[in-house]
Design an enzyme around this catalytic site. Sequence first.
Site, short mmCIF file in Angstrom:
data_model
loop_
_atom_site.label_atom_id
_atom_site.label_comp_id
_atom_site.label_asym_id
_atom_site.label_seq_id
_atom_site.Cartn_x
_atom_site.Cartn_y
_atom_site.Cartn_z
N GLY A 168 51.63 31.83 35.64
CA GLY A 168 52.39 32.57 36.63
C GLY A 168 53.29 33.64 36.09
O GLY A 168 54.05 34.24 36.85
N CYS A 195 42.71 38.16 26.24
CA CYS A 195 43.48 37.97 25.02
C CYS A 195 42.53 37.72 23.86
O CYS A 195 42.69 36.78 23.09
CB CYS A 195 44.46 36.81 25.18
SG CYS A 195 43.67 35.27 25.63
#
Lengths: 708, 180
Positions: free
Chosen positions: A369, A491
């Site tokens: 989040g 990533c």
Amino acid sequence: MVVAKQKKKATNGAAASAKPEKKIAVQKKVIAKKVDAIVPVAPKKVVKVVKKKQQAETPKKTKKAAKPNDEEDEEEELPEDLKDFKKAASAGKLFDSDDDMGDEEEDDDEIGIKEGPLGSDDEDDEDDIDMDDDFGSDEDEDDDEGEDSEEDEEGLPIEKKTKKLDKKMAKIAAEGEEELQLNITGADRFELPTVEEVEEEIQTAPNLTSMKQRIQDVIQVLGDFKNRRQEGKSRSDYIEVLTKDLCSYYGYNEYLMNKFQQIFPAGAELLEFLEANDQPRPVTIRTNTLKTRRGELAKSLINRGMNVDPAAKWTKVGLVVYDTQVPVGATPEYLAGHYMIQGLCSLLPVMALAPQPGERVLDMAAAPGGKTSHVAALMKNSGVLFANDPSKERCTAVIGNLHRLGVNCSIVSSLDGREYAKIMPQGFDRILLDAPCSGTGVIWKDQSVKTSRDSQDVQKRHTLQRELILSAIDALDANSPTGGYLVYSTCSVLVEENEAVVNYALQKRHCKLVPTGLDIGVEGFTKFREYRFHPTLSLTRRYYPHVHNIDGFFVAKIKKMSNTKNPKPEQAGDKKEGETDETDDKKKKQKKEKKNGKKGEKTKKNGGEAMEVDGEEGGEKKDDDSTTASKQRSLKKKKNADKNQRKGEVAREDDGFNTKGEVRYEPKQKFKHKKVNRRLLARTSAKAMKKKRRKVMTKGYSGATTSD
Amino acid sequence: MRPLTEEEQQSVFGKLAKYIGDNVTHLIERADGDYVFRLHKERVYYCSENLLKMAACISRDLLLSFGTCLGKFTKSRKFLLHITALDYIAPYAKCRIWLKPNAEQQFLYGNNVLKSGVLRMSEGADRAEGVVVYSSTDTPLGFGVTAKGTSDTKRSDPTALVLLHQADLGEYLRKEETLT
């Protein structure tokens, strides 16, 4: 006289050292002559003896080391001697009885021999073994000092001494350089061991230092291969050895190491990258602009005991935590929702997305989040923000974080990302897709990535990423007044998961890449090995841990041009050469025909793949309009079979760069009941066996056999 | 997702009124749009109407949260107010209490507050009144229920219990799974 005696000792060498009595006698004489000036020199010599004794114990390898040590000692010795001498001279006395006592005691402690000069004699003898010159110099020193002390003069003798010392030092320096030169030329040619040798060494007794040395040597050789190579060894030999060494030194599996070698062809950069992967990145936090400002937050955190600073010049909300007395994730400010702990790299995709207040935004992979709340902060709690994450457990973290940070405009759901294209097609202004990836950019967080990634893993992931990016584009509204943007980020540093996926999206849908608006970052690859991507891929950004000191990352910003599902013809990169307007016309004609309606659409989607077949079909169709239904069916069957076969071939070749690749559809295996030969059945089936057994049993009872 | 029934509305607004009194109307009727209360999986959510319309697209079991969760209904139909409602309660609070720094930590761990930890308290509070707890730096920390009235607290000795803990910010860490 003293000189002559000491020289004789030099010649005797070992013999002299074995006779302590003689030494003592000699030394007494020496003491008589030299008054106290010896003292400043003695402690130094004591140290030397101890060192040399230690050297004698260590293996022969250090003999070379011994020499430099000697030289160093000597160099240290001489200036200090000079210093002592000068001190004494300036103080007005050459001989300080107190000092002498102290030094002699020191001597006792270190050698266990009562008289200082004894130590010096030992040294002299050992000097003989190593370097005659030094011995001579010591002698000179002693002599000079002795003479000076005897004469008790200042000025000129000291000047003479300094000159001699200077000469001595220059000589030693020159000798040192010579030796260095010798060493360098000696180790000029690096001997490359064979791969088998290396493997054996790794398995039996891995020696980290020698491995490291070998790695650096190989990289040096590869740097100037022509001149530094060894005869008979090819480049691939060197690279093989390098791979094996790197794998075992850093703990990677070969697959990953090969991938990294392809991305970082220069060996030095590869080393830096691997080193950076083992070190943690600094802890960074993002201020929640809904509740506070960076300056105020920094003040209150410093009051708590955390040492914070603005993280980078390209961000106005990032703070880096240097050290802290309190846990970063438990301060009252954290609980009040004033900041969120996240890596600096996580700020980048949201900055690229730049959501405006009042828009409808979707975050497809929201957990935990951090990025979602950043989006909400940029939107100032207006509009609608969908936070989605496929795993329900991780969604609780999203809900918790959103509430803590004071976000009211969010809807949290736990759908599969691909579903959003179906429930809300063209329903969003902006979408952020932080795709699940192999994690090769955050190896420092999870070292298991080094050994657990292989080609199957990566293939699964990039297949999923392709599906996700397509459904994300489908869920975008191209006609929205302020948006139509998708930011795709991972990533990871692997090209299959980054540039290849974006390239695939560009070919499959009508969209284009736009500048991300990020100041930092390396441009993405437009060509990689033998693959060529769309030239606009240079607008994407890559980040490396060894360059930017943030996690390995990739960001791409895509704008949807139109809401149709078909890519524009110019966009499709895999058109076949023979394609002309004729085939396009054919396509249109086929479209009109009922039965080929679906096929026509499919051809558009699949680019040149099914072109041939349709060409044939079209030809046939043209010729014979009134083919019978059964014929048409059999033709269709054949065509489908061919298509499936080709699909299968393509899917198998999928290495991440084959952007034509479709998702492989494996038809369910039909369970076919095998028909067994009747005779065989009769012989071996259970029923038959039972019958036989019964027969035998009855026969056995009735007819008495001789088997008893 | 459904609107609240009469009884449910009674209990929710009653609970809210305990802390913010008549200001509940500020929550129900707002100038910047229509805000509504909805019940979804025994939890009460507070959000604007457009958000509600968007949330309706998602199927019931896959929709986890929307807007702000105020609290939940227990099995016996009592309404528990969660810490997540603090953002709406704090600005309209009737009674406030400010804590000293030492007591802050204790309160954030979930303990009750003694008189020695109280910095100051708003006047005219009765026994068993809903109170919003603030830190010395004026950040809301949670809410609780007074054990005594303000006048009684002034007279009592330092070790007397003054505030019963109901919800605090530390629950974001302790009760992350149950908050939702």
